[in-house]
Design an enzyme around this catalytic site. Structure first.
Site, PDB file in Angstrom:
ATOM      1  N   SER A 231     -11.683  -1.706  -4.200  1.00  0.00           N
ATOM      2  CA  SER A 231     -11.486  -0.281  -4.493  1.00  0.00           C
ATOM      3  C   SER A 231     -11.928   0.057  -5.918  1.00  0.00           C
ATOM      4  O   SER A 231     -13.109  -0.009  -6.223  1.00  0.00           O
ATOM      5  CB  SER A 231     -10.024   0.094  -4.233  1.00  0.00           C
ATOM      6  OG  SER A 231      -9.835   1.477  -4.216  1.00  0.00           O
TER       7      SER A 231
ATOM      8  N   HIS B 240      -7.739   0.633   4.179  1.00  0.00           N
ATOM      9  CA  HIS B 240      -8.083   0.415   2.772  1.00  0.00           C
ATOM     10  C   HIS B 240      -7.325  -0.755   2.151  1.00  0.00           C
ATOM     11  O   HIS B 240      -7.869  -1.467   1.299  1.00  0.00           O
ATOM     12  CB  HIS B 240      -7.816   1.690   1.976  1.00  0.00           C
ATOM     13  CG  HIS B 240      -8.472   1.714   0.630  1.00  0.00           C
ATOM     14  ND1 HIS B 240      -9.830   1.895   0.459  1.00  0.00           N
ATOM     15  CD2 HIS B 240      -7.965   1.573  -0.624  1.00  0.00           C
ATOM     16  CE1 HIS B 240     -10.127   1.879  -0.828  1.00  0.00           C
ATOM     17  NE2 HIS B 240      -9.005   1.676  -1.513  1.00  0.00           N
TER      18      HIS B 240
END
Length: 405
Positions: A173, A376
């Site tokens: 990320s 995610h």
């Protein structure tokens, strides 16, 4: 005066809740003692608990931040620098324990592991000039992480591991966003990267689907303004009381509610989320700056990968040399890059990653995770992350080390 009284009342209420939630929730949910222990251990102690050596290193950046890196040492072995995502820390690569977490697995394979904590998280909250209560301390986003933190860490690791001119880089990320910034702004560092593996890479945000992020992108300016009038520049606000309250609420009182909001933010995948590890996840939320959150929301539907917009032509000229923020030059990110992404990631849309892939000049591996619900945080938290992701990553690293990429 009224504002001060309101803040004191709020703070008092938080303290009261924090002190009483232990009693209220003690019989609601039971966890394995080892999980609670890990939730309250700092990263180095967690590493040592499972029989690995751990070192703590301090790295000073050119702009004065003192960062902390946690090392699982293998002297003489190929160094790997691992960088966490927003609100995370080095614990992100340790949280699933020695049988599943990537840091332990790579250490077992003979790599020298370096886990960086970027500026503003709980392990890297020291500056040569500024104190944590000063606004200047929190005046950063992923831009400064890429411009200062990553170059300082790369130089330090290579200096400490004699005989190596390159290292492996793994980012999740924000750890990928900041790498793209470094490549754009300081392209000379690309020659120091053997292979960059990007987990849930974030640069373009035109097709992002998270309802919370889409909502925040509309109201981030007034929300940030109000937070600053209250003297809040970080999120979540620093302090053991806030951390303890968050931990008690999400681990015991409202675990399912917190899990629900987490999945709505990241992508629903209850099958791969081990709810018994929730205390670990919430206790190790490490914090960052409000400006970091704001920078990401600015990218939503912006059409590009831009530097921070100060919403002032004067300030933009002072900071960037132009009335509007310029785009990062991703053509400069010319090291070998491996991309890993998924369909159910609400913070990293497939079409945005495909655009990134087409812009980067040296993508050597492009992998869309086959599992449809992979989200995610599954990149570091999934129950089956080894078979779904890490087995392939290890093979890509092996091929890179063998000169096959």
């Amino acid at each position: 005066m009224t504002r001060r009284k309101n803040l004191m009342l709020l703070f008092g209420s938080v303290i009261w809740l924090s002190l009483h939630l232990d009693t209220v929730t003690s019989d609601i949910i039971k966890y394995d003692r080892s999980i609670i222990e890990d939730a309250n251990l700092p990263a180095p102690d967690m590493i040592r608990k499972y029989g690995y050596k751990a070192e703590v290193h301090k790295i000073t950046t050119k702009d004065g931040f003192v960062l902390t890196a946690h090392r699982i040492p293998k002297p003489g072995a190929q160094p790997v620098l691992m960088v966490h995502g927003l609100e995370d820390s080095s614990v992100g690569y340790l949280v699933l324990g020695p049988k599943k977490s990537l840091a332990y697995r790579l250490s077992n394979l003979g790599y020298d592991i370096w886990l960086l904590n970027t500026r503003g998280n709980r392990y890297s909250r020291k500056h040569k000039r500024y104190q944590r209560h000063m606004p200047q301390f929190w005046d950063f986003s992923f831009h400064e992480v890429g411009l200062y933190d990553l170059p300082a860490a790369i130089d330090y690791v290579l200096a400490m591991t004699k005989g190596f001119q390159q290292l492996h880089y793994i980012g999740h990320s924000q750890g990928t966003t900041s790498f793209m910034v470094m490549g754009s702004e300081r392209p000379g560092y690309m020659k120091k990267i053997k292979l960059m593996q990007a987990l849930a890479p974030v640069a373009f945000c035109d097709y992002i689907e998270s309802p919370f992020v889409l909502l925040a992108s509309k109201y981030i300016r007034p929300l940030t303004f109000y937070a600053r009038t209250l003297g809040i520049y970080d999120f979540p606000p620093e302090g053991e009381v806030w951390q303890r309250l968050f931990y008690q609420i999400c681990s015991f009182a409202f675990r399912n509610t917190c899990s629900y909001f987490l999945l709505q933010l990241m992508g629903v995948d209850a099958q791969q989320l081990n709810a018994t590890l929730v205390p670990l996840f919430v206790r190790h939320v490490a914090g960052s700056s409000l400006k970091s959150l704001g920078h990401y929301t600015q990218l939503v539907h912006s059409g590009g990968f831009y530097k921070y917009d100060y919403f002032s032509a004067v300030e933009n000229r002072r900071r960037h040399g132009s009335d509007t923020p310029p785009e990062y030059n991703l053509a400069n990110v010319d090291c070998k890059v491996a991309l890993y992404y998924s369909k159910n990631d609400l913070l990293t849309a497939v079409r945005d990653v495909e655009r990134l892939r087409d812009v980067l000049p040296n993508v050597v591996h492009d992998e869309l995770i086959p599992y449809e619900r992979f989200n995610h945080v599954d990149f570091i938290w999934a129950n089956d992350v080894n078979s779904m992701l890490y087995d392939g990553m290890v093979e890509v690293m092996r091929r890179s080390d063998a000169g096959e990429l």
